[in-house]
Design a protein around this motif. Sequence first.
Motif, PDB file in Angstrom:
ATOM      1  N   ASN A  31     -15.246 -27.343  54.030  1.00 57.06           N
ATOM      2  CA  ASN A  31     -17.075 -26.483  55.010  1.00 57.06           C
ATOM      3  C   ASN A  31     -16.456 -25.011  53.577  1.00 57.06           C
ATOM      4  N   TYR A  32     -16.241 -24.327  55.276  1.00 63.01           N
ATOM      5  CA  TYR A  32     -16.130 -22.213  55.040  1.00 63.01           C
ATOM      6  C   TYR A  32     -15.283 -22.058  55.337  1.00 63.01           C
ATOM      7  N   PHE A  33     -15.816 -20.923  54.722  1.00 58.16           N
ATOM      8  CA  PHE A  33     -13.958 -18.972  55.078  1.00 58.16           C
ATOM      9  C   PHE A  33     -14.782 -19.463  56.885  1.00 58.16           C
ATOM     10  N   THR A  34     -14.332 -18.380  57.634  1.00 59.10           N
ATOM     11  CA  THR A  34     -14.563 -18.251  59.018  1.00 59.10           C
ATOM     12  C   THR A  34     -13.335 -16.817  59.359  1.00 59.10           C
ATOM     13  N   GLY A  35     -12.723 -16.551  58.523  1.00 56.07           N
ATOM     14  CA  GLY A  35     -12.769 -15.272  58.334  1.00 56.07           C
ATOM     15  C   GLY A  35     -12.234 -14.999  57.136  1.00 56.07           C
ATOM     16  N   SER A  36     -11.084 -13.901  56.938  1.00 58.17           N
ATOM     17  CA  SER A  36     -10.582 -14.086  55.491  1.00 58.17           C
ATOM     18  C   SER A  36      -9.566 -13.400  55.303  1.00 58.17           C
ATOM     19  N   PRO A  37      -8.861 -14.579  54.138  1.00 57.89           N
ATOM     20  CA  PRO A  37      -7.913 -14.990  53.868  1.00 57.89           C
ATOM     21  C   PRO A  37      -6.810 -13.984  54.656  1.00 57.89           C
ATOM     22  N   ASP A  38      -4.953 -13.401  54.971  1.00 58.34           N
ATOM     23  CA  ASP A  38      -4.494 -12.866  54.821  1.00 58.34           C
ATOM     24  C   ASP A  38      -3.990 -13.211  53.681  1.00 58.34           C
ATOM     25  N   PHE A  39      -3.771 -12.602  52.311  1.00 63.70           N
ATOM     26  CA  PHE A  39      -2.704 -12.822  51.368  1.00 63.70           C
ATOM     27  C   PHE A  39      -1.407 -11.545  51.993  1.00 63.70           C
ATOM     28  N   PRO A  40      -0.248 -12.643  51.569  1.00 65.87           N
ATOM     29  CA  PRO A  40       1.134 -11.869  52.086  1.00 65.87           C
ATOM     30  C   PRO A  40       1.512 -11.054  50.926  1.00 65.87           C
ATOM     31  N   GLU A  41       2.040  -9.782  51.807  1.00 68.50           N
ATOM     32  CA  GLU A  41       3.039  -8.999  50.859  1.00 68.50           C
ATOM     33  C   GLU A  41       3.987  -9.210  50.462  1.00 68.50           C
ATOM     34  N   PHE A  42       4.640  -8.756  49.553  1.00 68.83           N
ATOM     35  CA  PHE A  42       6.186  -9.078  48.764  1.00 68.83           C
ATOM     36  C   PHE A  42       6.653  -8.656  47.997  1.00 68.83           C
ATOM     37  N   GLU A  43       8.409  -8.498  48.120  1.00 64.33           N
ATOM     38  CA  GLU A  43       8.819  -7.944  46.859  1.00 64.33           C
ATOM     39  C   GLU A  43       9.438  -8.567  46.330  1.00 64.33           C
ATOM     40  N   ILE A  44       9.592  -8.439  44.518  1.00 63.36           N
ATOM     41  CA  ILE A  44      11.000  -8.926  43.729  1.00 63.36           C
ATOM     42  C   ILE A  44      11.716  -7.772  43.407  1.00 63.36           C
ATOM     43  N   GLU A  45      13.009  -8.870  43.329  1.00 67.00           N
ATOM     44  CA  GLU A  45      14.232  -7.814  43.329  1.00 67.00           C
ATOM     45  C   GLU A  45      14.005  -7.604  41.918  1.00 67.00           C
ATOM     46  N   ASN A  46      14.156  -6.257  41.337  1.00 70.70           N
ATOM     47  CA  ASN A  46      14.021  -5.591  40.060  1.00 70.70           C
ATOM     48  C   ASN A  46      12.720  -5.917  39.176  1.00 70.70           C
ATOM     49  N   ALA A  47      11.498  -5.915  39.836  1.00 75.14           N
ATOM     50  CA  ALA A  47      10.229  -6.105  39.353  1.00 75.14           C
ATOM     51  C   ALA A  47       9.717  -4.876  40.357  1.00 75.14           C
ATOM     52  N   ILE A  48       8.200  -4.836  39.994  1.00 74.83           N
ATOM     53  CA  ILE A  48       7.105  -4.139  40.524  1.00 74.83           C
ATOM     54  C   ILE A  48       5.957  -4.579  40.782  1.00 74.83           C
ATOM     55  N   VAL A  49       6.064  -5.269  42.256  1.00 78.55           N
ATOM     56  CA  VAL A  49       4.939  -5.903  42.913  1.00 78.55           C
ATOM     57  C   VAL A  49       3.715  -5.319  43.128  1.00 78.55           C
ATOM     58  N   VAL A  50       2.494  -5.295  42.307  1.00 82.26           N
ATOM     59  CA  VAL A  50       1.165  -4.314  43.057  1.00 82.26           C
ATOM     60  C   VAL A  50      -0.010  -4.934  43.904  1.00 82.26           C
ATOM     61  N   LEU A  51       0.366  -5.018  44.927  1.00 83.15           N
ATOM     62  CA  LEU A  51      -0.654  -5.473  45.450  1.00 83.15           C
ATOM     63  C   LEU A  51      -1.810  -5.708  45.520  1.00 83.15           C
ATOM     64  N   PRO A  52      -2.702  -7.095  45.671  1.00 86.48           N
ATOM     65  CA  PRO A  52      -4.519  -7.527  45.513  1.00 86.48           C
ATOM     66  C   PRO A  52      -4.945  -5.963  46.432  1.00 86.48           C
ATOM     67  N   GLN A  53      -5.928  -5.576  45.322  1.00 90.34           N
ATOM     68  CA  GLN A  53      -6.928  -4.351  45.830  1.00 90.34           C
ATOM     69  C   GLN A  53      -7.807  -4.830  46.342  1.00 90.34           C
ATOM     70  N   ASP A  54      -8.181  -5.555  47.234  1.00 85.54           N
ATOM     71  CA  ASP A  54      -8.871  -6.505  48.418  1.00 85.54           C
ATOM     72  C   ASP A  54     -10.766  -5.801  47.331  1.00 85.54           C
ATOM     73  N   ARG A  55     -10.627  -7.154  45.844  1.00 81.99           N
ATOM     74  CA  ARG A  55     -11.604  -6.933  45.452  1.00 81.99           C
ATOM     75  C   ARG A  55     -11.771  -8.637  44.896  1.00 81.99           C
ATOM     76  N   PRO A  56     -11.732  -9.585  46.021  1.00 87.27           N
ATOM     77  CA  PRO A  56     -11.527 -11.015  45.928  1.00 87.27           C
ATOM     78  C   PRO A  56     -12.631 -11.340  45.489  1.00 87.27           C
ATOM     79  N   THR A  57     -12.764 -12.622  44.458  1.00 84.99           N
ATOM     80  CA  THR A  57     -13.734 -13.253  43.911  1.00 84.99           C
ATOM     81  C   THR A  57     -14.083 -15.091  44.778  1.00 84.99           C
ATOM     82  N   ASN A  58     -15.434 -15.089  44.630  1.00 85.12           N
ATOM     83  CA  ASN A  58     -15.755 -16.154  45.262  1.00 85.12           C
ATOM     84  C   ASN A  58     -15.812 -17.132  44.901  1.00 85.12           C
ATOM     85  N   SER A  59     -15.706 -19.168  44.740  1.00 81.14           N
ATOM     86  CA  SER A  59     -15.938 -19.511  44.207  1.00 81.14           C
ATOM     87  C   SER A  59     -16.187 -21.381  44.590  1.00 81.14           C
ATOM     88  N   ASN A  60     -16.861 -22.079  44.508  1.00 80.83           N
ATOM     89  CA  ASN A  60     -16.762 -23.416  45.212  1.00 80.83           C
ATOM     90  C   ASN A  60     -16.600 -24.649  44.088  1.00 80.83           C
TER      91      ASN A  60
END
Length: 442
Positions: free
Chosen positions: A50-79
């Motif tokens: 069907n369709y989204f009723t809100g924006s998905p809440d993508f998680p924040e996480f960390e990885i040992e010995n790595a730098i994680v850059v979180l999404p920059q709030d520029r999502p793309t839509n598709s079907n």
Amino acid sequence: MKRVLLTIFAAFITLAAAAQSPIVQARLEPSHDILVGQPIRMVVTVYVPNYFTGSPDFPEFEIENAIVVLPQDRPTNSNTQIGGVRYAGITETYVIYPQQAGYFHIPREQVAVPYALAPPKSTIAHVPLPTLVFHADLPAAARDLDYFLPTTALTMQQKWSSPMKNLRVGGTIERTVTVTATKMQSMLIPPLQFDAPNGIRVYPEEPIVHDQKTDRGDFVYGRRAQTAKYVVQKEGDYTLPPIELKWWNLSAHRLVTATLPAVHFTAAANTDYVTELPPESEPAPIAPIRHRSLWKQYRSRILITALSGIAGTVLLMMIWRNLPRIRRGLRARRERRQHSETTYFRNLQRACARNNASESYVWLLKWLAVTYPGVSLQQALKRADNPALTSNTNDLGESLFAQSNRDYSWNGKRFAALLREQRKHHRTHLSKHEYLGDLNPE
């Protein structure tokens, strides 16, 4: 018989709805032959029936010995079509920089997905990220280095504050060395060593770093500028040693050394130069030694030092005990500001002004979630009772998710004006409601 058929039909509808659950897909780019320090894009797509009723809440996480850059709030839509069912999709991208060789595991964090399981009712599903593992390695030629700097191009330039001529004792000259690495974070560029022979004093300053990014958050280049001042303390001929920086060329697959050559100059004597140390004073006459009790002599100092130490210890204990709460408060305040109604509406207006349908749709869902809590998109439009706003919203949704090739006439600026009018009307309605509530307390 009819009751049995109705029961079977209801069970079939329930099973079909359960089968049409949200789907989370993820992939790594690249997925193999990864080097330490090389950016890895983790592309995550959430599909819902069907369709989204809100924006998905993508998680924040960390990885040992790595730098994680979180999404920059520029999502793309598709079907897409999955098992004969039409799904709407939203894609976000993480960027991961491994800092050492070894295996790295993506945590099994969950994505909170609001969608219309039975329109217009909204349902929130929690779907875990897929299990992903990648391995980062170091080339054999670079395993003995204290750092590893992989890039496609690197330049190292220097600039002097004045020509290296007519230098005299006491004189100062400033040197700035700038390192620029393509598609690399500035924080990953190692610090440089400013060495000097005896007779030259070096005063390094704090480095200046800068990252140039694209609109999608990709790194164009990283730049690190280091400045040091050389102070001449003795006359003579001097040679500043060369400055070298080894880096791994991703295009040529080999170790390259960037070098600034040695610098030669002569410093002349300076009769007007006065040393920073004052001349020694005449020795004072030695007074006769009087034997006094140490307690009487230093009693006040000991008491003040002890009381200060106790007060400082108590203060540090209080700060340490309340530090987690202060951090949580600051983090919560930042989160409230980032996810406030004002911030969401401002981002929505900017996306509409750029006529960007994809971003406008995502920010519209986020804004509605805080303006009309627990209300779906269709219910919010029904409450607004604004045919023009409803028509423009439908044009926006059709332009993103419709499967036909018809050109929908959605206009971002017109949509932004209708949203401003609706927001003003909504705030006026809330103010009147609160005022009447004050005049008529229960």
